[in-house]
Design an enzyme around this catalytic site. Structure first.
Site, PDB file in Angstrom:
ATOM      1  CB  SER A 149      -0.869  -0.181   1.408  1.00  0.00           C
ATOM      2  OG  SER A 149      -1.564   1.217   1.384  1.00  0.00           O
ATOM      3  CE1 TYR A 162      -3.785  -2.307   4.966  1.00  0.00           C
ATOM      4  CE2 TYR A 162      -3.177   0.009   4.348  1.00  0.00           C
ATOM      5  CZ  TYR A 162      -3.700  -1.124   3.947  1.00  0.00           C
ATOM      6  OH  TYR A 162      -3.986  -1.203   2.767  1.00  0.00           O
TER       7      TYR A 162
HETATM    8  N1  LIG Z   1      -8.768  -0.603  -2.038  1.00  0.00           N
HETATM    9  C1  LIG Z   1      -7.678  -0.054  -1.899  1.00  0.00           C
HETATM   10  O1  LIG Z   1      -7.975   1.216  -1.932  1.00  0.00           O
HETATM   11  C2  LIG Z   1      -6.332  -0.575  -1.352  1.00  0.00           C
HETATM   12  C3  LIG Z   1      -5.224   0.359  -1.119  1.00  0.00           C
HETATM   13  C4  LIG Z   1      -3.934   0.086  -0.766  1.00  0.00           C
HETATM   14  C5  LIG Z   1      -3.779  -1.372  -0.403  1.00  0.00           C
HETATM   15  N2  LIG Z   1      -4.855  -2.182  -0.696  1.00  0.00           N
HETATM   16  C6  LIG Z   1      -4.514  -3.740  -0.295  1.00  0.00           C
HETATM   17  O2  LIG Z   1      -5.294  -4.212  -1.331  1.00  0.00           O
HETATM   18  C7  LIG Z   1      -5.696  -5.775  -0.783  1.00  0.00           C
HETATM   19  C8  LIG Z   1      -7.179  -5.968  -1.299  1.00  0.00           C
HETATM   20  O3  LIG Z   1      -7.850  -4.899  -0.847  1.00  0.00           O
HETATM   21  P1  LIG Z   1      -9.327  -4.823  -1.268  1.00  0.00           P
HETATM   22  O4  LIG Z   1      -9.651  -3.196  -0.919  1.00  0.00           O
HETATM   23  O5  LIG Z   1      -9.736  -5.408  -2.566  1.00  0.00           O
HETATM   24  O6  LIG Z   1     -10.040  -5.618  -0.235  1.00  0.00           O
HETATM   25  P2  LIG Z   1     -11.506  -6.253   0.210  1.00  0.00           P
HETATM   26  O7  LIG Z   1     -12.561  -5.568  -0.847  1.00  0.00           O
HETATM   27  O8  LIG Z   1     -11.762  -6.043   1.701  1.00  0.00           O
HETATM   28  O9  LIG Z   1     -11.328  -7.666  -0.114  1.00  0.00           O
HETATM   29  C9  LIG Z   1     -10.539  -8.745   0.724  1.00  0.00           C
HETATM   30  C10 LIG Z   1     -10.636  -9.784   0.054  1.00  0.00           C
HETATM   31  O10 LIG Z   1      -9.525 -10.793   1.036  1.00  0.00           O
HETATM   32  C11 LIG Z   1     -10.441 -11.936   1.568  1.00  0.00           C
HETATM   33  N3  LIG Z   1      -9.730 -12.036   2.875  1.00  0.00           N
HETATM   34  C12 LIG Z   1      -9.764 -11.140   3.802  1.00  0.00           C
HETATM   35  N4  LIG Z   1      -9.234 -11.833   4.831  1.00  0.00           N
HETATM   36  C13 LIG Z   1      -8.940 -13.021   4.579  1.00  0.00           C
HETATM   37  C14 LIG Z   1      -8.199 -14.066   5.043  1.00  0.00           C
HETATM   38  N5  LIG Z   1      -7.648 -14.045   6.419  1.00  0.00           N
HETATM   39  N6  LIG Z   1      -7.885 -15.192   4.426  1.00  0.00           N
HETATM   40  C15 LIG Z   1      -8.399 -15.442   3.076  1.00  0.00           C
HETATM   41  N7  LIG Z   1      -9.083 -14.435   2.426  1.00  0.00           N
HETATM   42  C16 LIG Z   1      -9.357 -13.194   2.929  1.00  0.00           C
HETATM   43  C17 LIG Z   1     -11.890 -11.353   1.409  1.00  0.00           C
HETATM   44  O11 LIG Z   1     -12.671 -12.567   1.203  1.00  0.00           O
HETATM   45  P3  LIG Z   1     -13.273 -13.215   2.474  1.00  0.00           P
HETATM   46  O12 LIG Z   1     -13.872 -12.100   3.550  1.00  0.00           O
HETATM   47  O13 LIG Z   1     -14.730 -13.795   1.804  1.00  0.00           O
HETATM   48  O14 LIG Z   1     -12.667 -14.024   2.934  1.00  0.00           O
HETATM   49  C18 LIG Z   1     -11.905 -10.517   0.054  1.00  0.00           C
HETATM   50  O15 LIG Z   1     -11.936 -11.432  -0.972  1.00  0.00           O
HETATM   51  C19 LIG Z   1      -5.421  -5.559   0.623  1.00  0.00           C
HETATM   52  O16 LIG Z   1      -4.364  -6.117   1.005  1.00  0.00           O
HETATM   53  C20 LIG Z   1      -5.423  -4.119   0.715  1.00  0.00           C
HETATM   54  O17 LIG Z   1      -4.510  -3.798   2.093  1.00  0.00           O
HETATM   55  C21 LIG Z   1      -6.076  -1.889  -1.101  1.00  0.00           C
END
Ligand SMILES: NC(=O)c1ccc[n+]([C@@H]2O[C@H](COP(=O)([O-])OP(=O)(O)OC[C@H]3O[C@@H](n4cnc5c(N)ncnc54)[C@H](OP(=O)(O)O)[C@@H]3O)[C@@H](O)[C@H]2O)c1
Length: 258
Positions: A149, A162
């Protein structure tokens, strides 16, 4: 080294097998779809069997090779059981799953801090180790992509767990890159900025956040989840064959904006 194939072919993931953690929705799902479209056989990880089945059925119906990988990434025993059941270890691993608690330092108990470190960092270490061991044992190598991130190398109040987790994950990326490269592996990271995934839905519509986005992001908008996917396919492919230990920031210029 084998002679290079034509450039377009070097972006292909045909014949590769990819495991994307946290891929039932959000950025992980977009990466999974794009890797399948680039020719990889894709394992979609998550903790919700119903959500994974729905995703897989949709993709299989469209002719892609996709299957669910149902385990919690913080349970390395479960991950290893899943890996042991596979005919071959995945040669692309995307450590994408991650949890965030936005709390002031005084309001975040050690158990919640540990949970964030576990889901973002410890799980990535454990999976990278398990996958690399299996690939090396079978005389193969692979590519690891960690989703960090823009919060990794910089901080804001109320986000200590985080920031620590993503900073650690970026450092782990460099360690894996130097340690595994002699065995033919490459390891890189993608650092997303502001992406309009479900997890961020409350903030996308928030007028205060919109003001911040207009002021700080040169393109004056959130990223759409699919806008992460091309970079992941590229880093996993032979087109990136000399890229190792790099963190590719995808933030529309936010963090270079002075
Ligand atoms: N969106 C942003 O702006 C952003 C910015 C910087 C970094 N990131 C990083 O990008 C990644 C994805 O972000 P996102 O926004 O797409 O997140 P999200 O919409 O919350 O999706 C998270 C995914 O991870 C799964 N998950 C969560 N905990 C898990 C676990 N312990 N084991 C297996 N699966 C798990 C969830 O499915 P289930 O709950 O069904 O298991 C879901 O498919 C993260 O690492 C986040 O920190 C995102």
């Amino acid at each position: 080294m084998t002679p290079p194939s034509p450039h377009a072919e070097r972006f292909s993931l045909a014949g590769r097998r990819a495991l994307i953690t946290g891929a039932s929705r959000g950025l992980g799902w977009e990466i999974a779809k794009a890797m399948a479209e680039a020719g990889a056989r894709v394992h979609i990880n998550g903790r919700d069997a119903g959500a994974l089945d729905k995703r897989c059925r949709g993709m299989m119906g469209a002719g892609f090779e996709v299957s669910p990988a149902l385990f919690d990434v913080t349970d390395i025993g479960a991950a290893e059981t899943w890996l042991d059941a596979q005919a071959e270890a995945p040669d692309i691993l995307v450590n994408n799953a991650g949890l965030r608690h936005r709390n002031a330092l005084t309001d975040i108990p050690p158990s919640a801090f540990a949970q964030v470190i576990d889901s973002n960092l410890n799980s990535a270490y454990a999976l990278a180790r398990s996958v690399a061991m299996r690939l090396k044992d079978s005389g193969r190598s692979g590519t690891i992509i960690n989703i960090t991130s823009i919060a990794g190398p910089r901080a804001r109040p109320g986000d200590a767990a985080y920031t620590a987790a993503k900073g650690g994950l970026e450092a782990l990326t460099r360690s894996l890159a130097v340690e595994l490269a002699p065995d033919g592996f490459r390891c890189n990271a993608i650092a997303p900025g502001y992406f309009a995934t479900e997890a961020n839905a409350p903030w996308v519509e928030d007028p205060g956040v919109k003001k911040f986005v207009d002021a700080r992001i040169p393109m004056k908008r959130w990223g759409q989840p699919h806008e992460i996917a091309g970079a992941a396919v590229f880093l996993a492919s032979d087109a990136a064959s000399y890229i190792n230990g790099h963190t590719l920031v995808i933030d529309a210029g936010m963090t270079i904006n002075f």
